[in-house]
Design a protein around this motif. Structure first.
Motif, PDB file in Angstrom:
ATOM      1  N   GLY A  15       0.773  -1.235   0.000  1.00  0.00           N
ATOM      2  CA  GLY A  15       0.000   0.000   0.000  1.00  0.00           C
ATOM      3  C   GLY A  15       0.801   1.279   0.000  1.00  0.00           C
ATOM      4  N   ARG A  16       2.127   1.185   0.175  1.00  0.00           N
ATOM      5  CA  ARG A  16       2.961   2.382   0.218  1.00  0.00           C
ATOM      6  C   ARG A  16       4.425   1.970   0.083  1.00  0.00           C
ATOM      7  NH1 ARG A  16       1.934   5.798   3.874  1.00  0.00           N
ATOM      8  NH2 ARG A  16       4.037   6.533   4.349  1.00  0.00           N
ATOM      9  N   LEU A  17       5.303   2.953   0.013  1.00  0.00           N
ATOM     10  CA  LEU A  17       6.744   2.703  -0.021  1.00  0.00           C
ATOM     11  C   LEU A  17       7.413   3.783   0.809  1.00  0.00           C
ATOM     12  CD1 LEU A  17       9.261   1.252  -1.117  1.00  0.00           C
ATOM     13  CD2 LEU A  17       9.179   2.797  -3.102  1.00  0.00           C
ATOM     14  N   ASP A  18       7.995   3.379   1.933  1.00  0.00           N
ATOM     15  CA  ASP A  18       8.635   4.334   2.838  1.00  0.00           C
ATOM     16  C   ASP A  18      10.140   4.414   2.652  1.00  0.00           C
ATOM     17  OD1 ASP A  18       6.204   4.945   4.405  1.00  0.00           O
ATOM     18  OD2 ASP A  18       6.352   2.830   4.945  1.00  0.00           O
ATOM     19  N   GLY A  19      10.750   3.308   2.238  1.00  0.00           N
ATOM     20  CA  GLY A  19      12.198   3.285   2.101  1.00  0.00           C
ATOM     21  C   GLY A  19      12.633   2.367   0.987  1.00  0.00           C
ATOM     22  N   ALA A  20      13.812   2.644   0.434  1.00  0.00           N
ATOM     23  CA  ALA A  20      14.366   1.794  -0.616  1.00  0.00           C
ATOM     24  C   ALA A  20      15.872   1.699  -0.445  1.00  0.00           C
ATOM     25  CB  ALA A  20      14.023   2.346  -2.002  1.00  0.00           C
ATOM     26  N   PHE A  21      16.378   0.504  -0.698  1.00  0.00           N
ATOM     27  CA  PHE A  21      17.814   0.217  -0.618  1.00  0.00           C
ATOM     28  C   PHE A  21      18.225  -0.298  -1.991  1.00  0.00           C
ATOM     29  CE2 PHE A  21      21.330  -2.737   0.727  1.00  0.00           C
ATOM     30  CZ  PHE A  21      22.185  -1.758   1.232  1.00  0.00           C
ATOM     31  N   ASN A  22      18.889   0.556  -2.767  1.00  0.00           N
ATOM     32  CA  ASN A  22      19.231   0.241  -4.150  1.00  0.00           C
ATOM     33  C   ASN A  22      20.643  -0.324  -4.207  1.00  0.00           C
ATOM     34  OD1 ASN A  22      16.727   1.198  -5.122  1.00  0.00           O
ATOM     35  ND2 ASN A  22      17.486   3.296  -5.096  1.00  0.00           N
ATOM     36  N   ASN A  23      20.723  -1.652  -4.273  1.00  0.00           N
ATOM     37  CA  ASN A  23      21.979  -2.350  -4.054  1.00  0.00           C
ATOM     38  C   ASN A  23      22.448  -3.169  -5.249  1.00  0.00           C
ATOM     39  OD1 ASN A  23      24.058  -3.850  -2.306  1.00  0.00           O
ATOM     40  ND2 ASN A  23      22.703  -5.516  -2.911  1.00  0.00           N
TER      41      ASN A  23
END
Length: 258
Positions: free
Chosen positions: A90-98
């Motif tokens: 339902g949402r996206l609070d954080g992302a770790f682009n690895n």
């Protein structure tokens, strides 16, 4: 890293975090840290077997985890990955682009095809991830993104020229994104790991004999880092405990860059 229950007062409790490049190494260990710290986690990578195994491991430990397949160098795949997060949580609070590739050899020895491939994954892939993650975070008016560069994005060394060029570029993308999106309540930072025990480090050991040992000898803490240590640093940047931190390059390198 063994499974752990969510820690008391978990810093990522209630947050939804996407981990790109989560099938092995730093990405897999970071996903374990984020789950331990209370996040609902979506794992993304190209290969289903290892990705499903990590999702099963974390689900069995009581964490809220899903996974989705995709190639970060393909725009349609990245859009689908981010859409899958929103559909599931339902949402996206954080992302770790690895997600990333390594490459060895002098710059004049690198083939055009190899150069294009590492740029497509390590630079274009980060840009595509940023673009799609920000598409969701901007209407929310909040979010935190952590991109993975390398100590090779801060300083140069012999034999990894194309790889280091991509990691310098990730820092540039991050700093620009921090400026563009800070007024919208979105923080963007970058982690710069030093030598870390991963399959990629094993490739470096084979490609540059003695290179890893030389790095360790030049590191004040005299050791290689772990994926968990990188994940711990990223978890702090993703959490509200780093609410006034944006646009920084955080080395996780045992003091190598000091």
């Amino acid at each position: 890293m063994a499974n752990e229950a969510t820690t008391p007062g978990a810093p990522l409790a209630g947050k939804v975090v996407l981990v790109v490049g989560a099938s092995a190494g730093i990405g897999a260990d970071a996903a374990r840290v984020f789950a331990r710290d209370g996040a609902s986690v979506m794992l993304a990578a190209r290969t289903e077997g290892p990705l499903a195994a990590i999702a099963d491991e974390l689900t069995a430990a009581g964490h809220d985890v899903g996974y989705v397949l995709g190639d970060v160098s393909a725009a349609a795949d990245v859009a689908r990955i981010v859409d899958a997060v929103v559909e599931r949580f339902g949402r996206l609070d954080g992302a770790f682009n690895n997600a990333g590739l390594t490459q060895s050899g002098r710059l004049d020895e690198v083939s055009e095809a190899d150069f294009d491939r590492i740029m497509a994954v390590n630079v274009k892939g980060v840009w595509l991830c940023l673009r799609e993650e920000l598409r969701v975070m901007r209407p929310q008016g909040s979010g935190s993104i952590v991109n993975v560069s390398s100590i090779g994005g801060i300083r140069g060394s012999s034999g990894l020229g194309a790889y280091q060029a991509t990691k310098h570029a990730v820092i540039g993308l991050t700093r620009t994104a921090a400026h563009d999106n800070g007024p919208l309540g979105i923080r963007v930072n970058v982690i710069a790991p030093g030598p870390t025990e991963t399959p990629m480090l094993d490739e470096t050991r084979l490609a540059i004999p003695g290179g890893v040992e030389a790095r360790i000898a030049a590191t004040p803490l005299r050791k290689v880092g772990t994926g968990r240590e990188v994940g711990d640093a990223a978890a702090w940047l993703l959490s509200d405990r780093a609410s006034h931190i944006s646009g920084v390059v955080l080395p996780v390198d045992g003091g190598y860059s000091a």
